[in-house]
Design an enzyme around this catalytic site. Structure first.
Site, PDB file in Angstrom:
ATOM      1  N   LYS A   1       0.991  -1.105  -0.026  1.00  0.00           N
ATOM      2  CA  LYS A   1      -0.346   0.154  -0.047  1.00  0.00           C
ATOM      3  C   LYS A   1       1.162   1.248  -0.245  1.00  0.00           C
ATOM      4  CE  LYS A   1      -3.977   2.627   2.315  1.00  0.00           C
ATOM      5  NZ  LYS A   1      -4.359   2.871   3.574  1.00  0.00           N
ATOM      6  N   ARG A   2       2.076   1.748   0.487  1.00  0.00           N
ATOM      7  CA  ARG A   2       3.165   2.254   0.800  1.00  0.00           C
ATOM      8  C   ARG A   2       3.295   2.658  -0.748  1.00  0.00           C
ATOM      9  NH1 ARG A   2       8.326   3.105   4.296  1.00  0.00           N
ATOM     10  NH2 ARG A   2       8.932   5.297   3.039  1.00  0.00           N
TER      11      ARG A   2
END
Length: 495
Positions: free
Chosen positions: A247-248
């Site tokens: 997600k980062r």
RNA sequence: GUCCCCAUCGUCUAGUCAGGUCCAGGACACCGGCCUUUCACGCCGGCAACACCGGUUCAAAUCCGGUUGGGGACGCCA
């Protein structure tokens, strides 16, 4: 034959991402396939990073996908007594030992080894401690972790992976790993095995990133005197640069939540995800739940990692094009009543829902959906691109406005004329609406397309869509007449 | 640095275990055509891959060895 028992053990340190969902899906499929059980176990032993929000997100995501569990959710921290008992047992049997090295020392050694391009493993400083030295440190209250003592001697540790085949590893490559923190809390490697033994897990399907863990856990199973389950290490999902998806670095697009919020059908996402690393061996790509359970086998899971073909910033393909294609497929082939239920939620969220769609206008509702769904990609399109069918506050796109309306100033007179004729029509049908439009065009000596495309823009706001006269009849005489008469609003106020 | 895993179109993949039917099949994407007074539907067609080197064999995408490339792991995270 004993029942197959599988588990999905997410750590609640973030949202459910598509890689996790795919792992859950494979476990779920195999459980269903074999008539076994699937256990959900929240591995929350990392208190620092586990959050309630994350637990809820994972639960919601799984529920949305339709991945149901036979047992659980269990919480790993509820079983810390089991974990500690196992650690004590290993300690008592000499299969584990206390290590007094400080984290700082270890980190320094690791960095030095890395810099010198030396091997990284633990050097067994504390295993070499004499009985007196150990007693002294204990008496002094020096904090310690518990390490598993990897058996000495020449030996190859092996297991038969149901996807990769036989995996061998020389025991020399394994160094003594920590099973209990200095604060007394047991760690993943141990907890996971203890829980799997207690939950009588027979098959462990997880990512290939766990392969080195598996080697160490096999040692743990042996030390604890438990049978070793079947392992199946699935290929990882990478991004287009072959890096792990997170997600980062990739944002919301790798979370299950994203698909829920972008109008995906849960089963379409599942269908896409299952194809990322598995195939039935023939050309079939679209599966019903039952078909997929029937077709699924561990052996047909691929060995090599697959790529989630997502390009950041792509306007047309906001996620993997194949995922969208599968979603479209279901959107236009699924049962219309079922689709009606899903679109209902979308309409309700936008305040466009009318209870009559379930009553006297149900037939109209379903007919409308089947008319417009062919060109849509997601559930969201019904309230955006298809808004004109359910409301009057639809947006008129700029491109058709310029091309089909503003270019023909005559429309300011022609549309009210057309509106009058439609209003006077005794039979507002496909044939009649078309006849009248063509007749008027002929009288005005203009191409019928000018009227037709102009109508499409004014009546639906769109450049493209279904057959124009289908649209007219579907939207209905009143709204059509009204929208045609309101043509002036598109032109700048006359001087 | 060490260990483990992997390698077919741009992407997902079939074919590899049981070598010949594969000058490699399907899907998505892309391109072209048809249909359409619109179109993002539908239909038809096209582009496009066995990483490399060597070996075994009458025959290799398929078996063996090596090279290269990619990924993973080496936490008091899970």
């Amino acid at each position: 034959m004993t029942e197959t028992r599988l588990r999905f053990p997410p750590s609640p340190t973030g949202y459910l991402h598509i890689g996790g969902a795919r792992t859950a899906l494979y476990n779920w499929l195999y459980a269903k396939k074999t008539g076994g059980k699937l256990v959900l176990r929240i591995e929350d032993t990392d208190v620092e990073r586990s959050t309630q929000e994350s637990i809820q997100g994972i639960l919601d995501g799984l529920e949305w996908l339709g991945i149901n569990f036979d047992e659980g959710p269990f919480f790993q921290t509820d079983f810390s007594d089991d974990h500690c008992a196992a650690a004590d047992k290993l300690l008592a049997e000499g299969k584990a030992y206390k290590c007094f090295c400080t984290k700082e020392d270890l980190d320094a050694k690791r960095e030095a080894a890395l810099a010198a391009k030396q091997n990284l493993g633990y050097d067994r400083t504390c295993l070499k401690l004499s009985e007196a030295e150990r007693a002294e440190k204990e008496a002094a209250g020096v904090p310690y972790v518990i390490r598993f003592k990897v058996p000495d001697g020449e030996r190859v540790i092996s297991y038969d992976d149901r996807i990769l085949g036989r995996i061998d590893c020389n025991i020399k490559e394994v160094d003594d790993f920590v099973i209990v923190r200095s604060n007394g809390k047991p760690l993943y490697l141990l907890c996971n095995v203890v829980d799997d033994i207690r939950d009588r897990i027979t098959h462990i399907i997880r990512g290939q990133d766990h392969m080195t863990n598996t080697i160490r856990q096999v040692l743990l199973y042996e030390a604890l005197g438990a049978p070793i389950p079947v392992f199946a290490h699935m290929p990882l999902t990478l991004d287009t640069k072959k890096a792990k998806i997170s997600k980062r670095s990739h944002g919301e697009v790798v979370t299950v939540q994203f698909y829920k919020e972008h109008g995906f059908l849960p089963w379409a996402l599942s269908n896409f995800l299952v194809l990322l690393g598995w195939s039935p061996g023939n050309d079939q790509e679209i599966f019903s739940r039952e078909e997929l359970i029937e077709a699924f086998t561990l052996e047909r899971i691929n060995k090599s990692s697959s790529i989630f073909n997502f390009t950041k910033g792509d306007e047309k393909f906001f996620t993997d094009p194949k995922a969208i294609a599968i979603n479209e497929h279901y959107l236009r082939t699924m049962d219309i009543v079922e689709l009606g239920e899903l679109v209902k939620v979308e309409l309700q969220q936008d305040g466009l829902w009318d209870d009559a769609y379930e009553g006297e206008r149900q037939k109209w509702y379903h007919h409308t959906l089947s008319l417009i769904r062919d060109r849509f990609h997601t559930l969201k399109d019904f309230t955006t691109l298809g808004r004109a069918y359910f409301a009057d506050d639809f947006a008129v796109e700029e491109k058709p406005l310029n091309k089909n309306v503003l270019k023909h100033e005559g429309l300011k007179e022609w549309f009210p004329m057309l509106a009058d004729r439609y209003a006077a029509l005794t039979d507002f049908s496909l044939e009649e609406t078309e006849r009248v439009a063509r007749e008027l065009a002929e009288e005005l000596d203009i191409k019928p397309g000018i009227l037709i495309n102009g109508m499409r823009t004014v009546v639906t706001g769109q450049l493209a869509g279904p057959s124009m006269f289908d649209i007219l009849v579907t939207i209905g005489r009143d709204k059509v007449v009204e929208r045609l008469r309101d043509i002036d609003k598109f032109f700048p106020a006359a001087a």
